[in-house]
Design a protein around this motif. Structure first.
Motif, mmCIF file in Angstrom:
data_model
loop_
_atom_site.group_PDB
_atom_site.id
_atom_site.type_symbol
_atom_site.label_atom_id
_atom_site.label_comp_id
_atom_site.label_asym_id
_atom_site.label_seq_id
_atom_site.Cartn_x
_atom_site.Cartn_y
_atom_site.Cartn_z
ATOM 1 N N ILE A 249 0.876 -1.174 0.000
ATOM 2 C CA ILE A 249 0.000 0.000 0.000
ATOM 3 C C ILE A 249 0.913 1.224 0.000
ATOM 4 C CG2 ILE A 249 -1.848 1.241 1.178
ATOM 5 C CD1 ILE A 249 -2.750 -1.506 0.322
ATOM 6 N N ARG A 250 0.927 1.959 -1.094
ATOM 7 C CA ARG A 250 1.874 3.056 -1.250
ATOM 8 C C ARG A 250 1.237 4.392 -0.877
ATOM 9 N NH1 ARG A 250 3.955 0.768 -7.112
ATOM 10 N NH2 ARG A 250 5.308 -0.887 -6.279
ATOM 11 N N HIS A 251 1.988 5.188 -0.119
ATOM 12 C CA HIS A 251 1.486 6.496 0.301
ATOM 13 C C HIS A 251 2.555 7.557 0.069
ATOM 14 C CE1 HIS A 251 3.771 6.494 4.209
ATOM 15 N NE2 HIS A 251 3.704 5.187 4.024
ATOM 16 N N GLU A 252 2.077 8.793 -0.076
ATOM 17 C CA GLU A 252 2.970 9.921 -0.330
ATOM 18 C C GLU A 252 2.228 11.203 0.022
ATOM 19 O OE1 GLU A 252 5.483 11.906 -4.072
ATOM 20 O OE2 GLU A 252 4.218 10.131 -4.372
ATOM 21 N N ASP A 253 2.929 12.132 0.671
ATOM 22 C CA ASP A 253 2.343 13.433 1.019
ATOM 23 C C ASP A 253 1.032 13.277 1.790
ATOM 24 O OD1 ASP A 253 4.451 14.689 -0.309
ATOM 25 O OD2 ASP A 253 3.359 14.678 -2.223
ATOM 26 N N ALA A 254 1.046 12.410 2.791
ATOM 27 C CA ALA A 254 -0.092 12.209 3.699
ATOM 28 C C ALA A 254 -1.343 11.702 2.992
ATOM 29 C CB ALA A 254 -0.411 13.493 4.462
ATOM 30 N N ARG A 255 -1.169 11.006 1.871
ATOM 31 C CA ARG A 255 -2.305 10.387 1.188
ATOM 32 C C ARG A 255 -1.907 8.985 0.728
ATOM 33 N NH1 ARG A 255 -6.618 13.498 -0.005
ATOM 34 N NH2 ARG A 255 -7.357 12.022 -1.585
ATOM 35 N N ILE A 256 -2.877 8.071 0.791
ATOM 36 C CA ILE A 256 -2.679 6.747 0.216
ATOM 37 C C ILE A 256 -2.909 6.887 -1.287
ATOM 38 C CG2 ILE A 256 -3.323 4.326 0.311
ATOM 39 C CD1 ILE A 256 -2.365 5.275 2.986
ATOM 40 N N LYS A 257 -1.948 6.435 -2.094
ATOM 41 C CA LYS A 257 -2.006 6.703 -3.533
ATOM 42 C C LYS A 257 -2.365 5.475 -4.369
ATOM 43 C CE LYS A 257 -0.880 11.088 -3.511
ATOM 44 N NZ LYS A 257 0.312 11.607 -4.185
ATOM 45 N N GLU A 258 -1.764 4.329 -4.062
ATOM 46 C CA GLU A 258 -1.978 3.161 -4.907
ATOM 47 C C GLU A 258 -1.661 1.889 -4.137
ATOM 48 O OE1 GLU A 258 0.672 4.093 -8.138
ATOM 49 O OE2 GLU A 258 2.311 2.924 -7.259
ATOM 50 N N ALA A 259 -2.116 0.772 -4.695
ATOM 51 C CA ALA A 259 -1.877 -0.532 -4.084
ATOM 52 C C ALA A 259 -1.389 -1.502 -5.143
ATOM 53 C CB ALA A 259 -3.153 -1.065 -3.441
ATOM 54 N N VAL A 260 -0.447 -2.348 -4.758
ATOM 55 C CA VAL A 260 0.005 -3.433 -5.621
ATOM 56 C C VAL A 260 -0.794 -4.674 -5.232
ATOM 57 C CG1 VAL A 260 1.949 -4.849 -6.358
ATOM 58 C CG2 VAL A 260 2.305 -2.428 -5.777
ATOM 59 N N ILE A 261 -1.520 -5.233 -6.187
ATOM 60 C CA ILE A 261 -2.413 -6.362 -5.944
ATOM 61 C C ILE A 261 -1.886 -7.597 -6.667
ATOM 62 C CG2 ILE A 261 -4.777 -7.220 -6.142
ATOM 63 C CD1 ILE A 261 -4.496 -4.771 -4.320
ATOM 64 N N ARG A 262 -1.966 -8.730 -5.991
ATOM 65 C CA ARG A 262 -1.578 -9.995 -6.616
ATOM 66 C C ARG A 262 -2.798 -10.905 -6.713
ATOM 67 N NH1 ARG A 262 3.158 -12.467 -7.767
ATOM 68 N NH2 ARG A 262 3.167 -14.739 -7.960
ATOM 69 N N GLN A 263 -3.011 -11.451 -7.897
ATOM 70 C CA GLN A 263 -4.072 -12.433 -8.126
ATOM 71 C C GLN A 263 -3.484 -13.557 -8.969
ATOM 72 O OE1 GLN A 263 -7.361 -11.548 -10.828
ATOM 73 N NE2 GLN A 263 -8.815 -12.332 -9.301
ATOM 74 N N GLY A 264 -3.334 -14.719 -8.365
ATOM 75 C CA GLY A 264 -2.679 -15.817 -9.068
ATOM 76 C C GLY A 264 -1.233 -15.469 -9.361
ATOM 77 N N GLU A 265 -0.853 -15.567 -10.625
ATOM 78 C CA GLU A 265 0.518 -15.262 -11.029
ATOM 79 C C GLU A 265 0.685 -13.807 -11.459
ATOM 80 O OE1 GLU A 265 3.030 -17.421 -10.695
ATOM 81 O OE2 GLU A 265 1.503 -18.702 -9.766
ATOM 82 N N GLU A 266 -0.403 -13.053 -11.482
ATOM 83 C CA GLU A 266 -0.344 -11.677 -11.975
ATOM 84 C C GLU A 266 -0.283 -10.676 -10.831
ATOM 85 O OE1 GLU A 266 -2.893 -8.449 -14.659
ATOM 86 O OE2 GLU A 266 -3.879 -10.229 -13.829
ATOM 87 N N GLU A 267 0.487 -9.624 -11.025
ATOM 88 C CA GLU A 267 0.471 -8.469 -10.140
ATOM 89 C C GLU A 267 0.080 -7.241 -10.951
ATOM 90 O OE1 GLU A 267 3.940 -7.774 -7.814
ATOM 91 O OE2 GLU A 267 3.593 -9.509 -6.509
ATOM 92 N N PHE A 268 -0.731 -6.384 -10.353
ATOM 93 C CA PHE A 268 -1.128 -5.153 -11.027
ATOM 94 C C PHE A 268 -1.267 -4.045 -9.993
ATOM 95 C CE2 PHE A 268 -4.888 -7.692 -10.106
ATOM 96 C CZ PHE A 268 -5.773 -6.796 -9.535
ATOM 97 N N VAL A 269 -1.260 -2.815 -10.476
ATOM 98 C CA VAL A 269 -1.337 -1.637 -9.611
ATOM 99 C C VAL A 269 -2.718 -1.016 -9.742
ATOM 100 C CG1 VAL A 269 -0.439 0.688 -9.188
ATOM 101 C CG2 VAL A 269 1.137 -1.178 -9.745
ATOM 102 N N VAL A 270 -3.297 -0.639 -8.615
ATOM 103 C CA VAL A 270 -4.559 0.102 -8.609
ATOM 104 C C VAL A 270 -4.288 1.489 -8.050
ATOM 105 C CG1 VAL A 270 -6.940 0.190 -7.800
ATOM 106 C CG2 VAL A 270 -5.863 -2.030 -8.252
#
Length: 491
Positions: A249-270
């Motif tokens: 769970i990535r954050h910057e400047d006091a805000r949560i910005k994006e998440a790295v999600i894993r499903q099976g063999e795939e990873e993607f960013v939201v």
């Protein structure tokens, strides 16, 4: 690595997450849902087992719906229509070889405990009133709370031992908040008042009927609520990623910005504007990137959960008991609670068959957790036969399940560790941590739904609701009200 942009990311498809989702969908907001398990519902999911064309269903332990919030009834009635019914509750405790109805039936309880033990209970209660009342002894932990409100003999009869069975630690090391969560407002006076009212066939003067008598239940299990929400969301084109979990769970400047999600063999960013999540709170801190300060990680490491092991038995018999569930407070019996799902709804088992859902309390990684499935089954059946519930020949099949992080552990130091963690999370204006695991707060299904709706309102209206106030009614947690216009449906 692909990237998905959305307005809101919802991590966790339990009651809180699904309530938030359906409320946002009503207003046309963009969101996606990520759920670690293979189905929605979280701790309130319903599992389905098919055996030679026969279908058995079970919830993950007994779930009955009660609330003081009539808006929740309106929501679920609209959602489920005639698949939502009322059930007369039948619950017992098995203590020292005898069954006790719960709620308490005065003469049955008196007959079972015997006159001498009942007198000891009365004397101890009187002494407790002197010690904690007149002399002002402070209530510092759960044991103090129970002794102050029930006396030592009655308190140790079923409340102290069952609580220690649930938590695996002495009652003197459990925070008094646990009593506030589970039995606020319950004491000897309220028990006697309720027992006498039942004896005389009277109802409460305020017209509110406690759901220790009657509760609501979906005809195909409590998970039907969340499965129906899922169907409606998918029909509108919303994405729900099952068997998917956050890696960071990535954050910057006091805000949560994006998440790295894993499903099976795939990873993607939201990437998102708001994050709504019900990840177990200690685990969430270890997902943050960059990591939070070391003292906060230390605090998170001191927060623990109690886990469970379940054994589900399908049976070649029509019925075992008339109870929805039975408690086993005595520590000499390893089983914590059993549920006969057919007594919630006849549709939870095929005609002429029934099932039992057996719960064990444990810590993740302890001997019970690591016990082989076959050994768990043999021990379970041996105890059920010894207690005259079933014979081994009655069992068709068995299924063993393990669930982490079921109960946030309220030890005497938990508040000290939780407070700075919540202060840190509250510093992110676009983060909404909700539900039992997300807030490290024991609550019931209705409170989790309320949190989800509160998160959606906060996002839609641009202000933050007081999530800590949800579920803080100052009365016994099983009180609620039934809609008088509804009629009982046969189980």
């Amino acid at each position: 690595m692909r990237t998905i942009d959305t307005d809101t990311l919802i991590i966790g498809a339990g009651p809180a997450g699904m309530a938030c989702a359906i409320a946002l969908a009503k207003e046309g907001r963009r969101f996606i849902i990520v759920e670690a398990q293979g189905q929605v519902g979280g701790l309130a999911k319903t599992m389905v087992f098919e055996e030679d064309g026969l279908v058995f269903r079970t919830d993950q332990g007994p779930h009955r719906f009660f609330s003081k919030n009539h808006a929740l009834y309106d929501f679920i009635e609209t959602l489920l229509q005639d698949r939502w019914m009322t059930v007369q509750r039948s619950t017992r405790q098995y203590i020292d070889g005898k069954f006790y109805d719960y709620p308490v039936h005065f003469f049955q309880a008196l007959r079972n405990v015997g006159m001498m033990r009942a007198l000891r209970m009365g004397v101890d209660y009187f002494l407790a009133k002197i010690q904690y009342g007149w002399r002002g002894k402070p209530i510092e932990n759960f044991a103090d709370y129970i002794y102050a409100h029930f006396g030592k003999t009655l308190g140790e009869f079923n409340m102290i031992n069952y609580t220690e069975k649930i938590w695996g630690i002495p009652a003197s090391t459990i925070h008094k908040d646990w009593a506030g969560q589970r039995i606020r407002g319950l004491n000897v006076r309220t028990l006697l008042k309720d027992a006498l009212a039942r004896l005389m066939g009277k109802k409460q003067k305020d017209g509110v009927k406690t759901l220790v008598d009657t509760f609501y239940y979906p005809e195909l299990g409590t998970g039907l609520i969340y499965e129906t929400i899922e169907q409606r969301l998918r029909a509108r084109g919303y994405e729900i990623f099952l068997n998917a979990f956050p890696r960071a769970i990535r954050h910057e400047d006091a805000r949560i910005k994006e998440a790295v999600i894993r499903q099976g063999e795939e990873e993607f960013v939201v990437r998102f504007n708001e994050l709504v999540e019900s990840i177990p709170l200690p685990r969430f801190f270890h997902l943050l990137d960059p990591p939070p300060p070391l003292p906060l990680l230390t605090h998170a490491g001191h927060l623990r959960h109690r886990s469970q092991v379940y054994v589900f038995l399908t049976l070649d018999k029509d019925s075992v008991t008339n109870d929805q569930w039975i408690y086993f407070p005595n520590k000499g019996i390893p089983i914590g609670r059993i549920s006969e799902m057919k007594n919630f709804s006849a549709k939870m088992a095929p005609p002429g068959k029934t099932s039992l859902f057996i719960e064990y309390f444990c810590f993740e990684g302890d001997a019970r957790w690591k016990m082989a499935d076959a050994a768990l089954f043999e021990e379970t059946v041996a105890w059920l036969a010894r207690l005259h519930f079933i014979a081994r020949a009655d069992v068709r099949h068995y299924y063993v399940m393990r669930q982490k992080d079921v109960y946030p552990l309220y030890d005497v130091a938990y508040e000290h560790h939780l407070k700075p963690l919540k202060e840190f999370l509250n510093s992110f204006p676009n983060l909404y941590y909700i539900g039992r695991p997300g807030r490290f707060h024991y609550n019931n299904q209705d409170h989790s739904l309320e949190m989800g709706f509160a998160a959606a309102r906060s996002i839609l209206l641009g202000y933050r609701e007081d999530f800590d106030a949800i579920g803080e009614e100052k009365e016994y947690y099983e009180k609620g009200s039934l809609r008088k216009e509804r009629k009982d449906v046969d189980k």
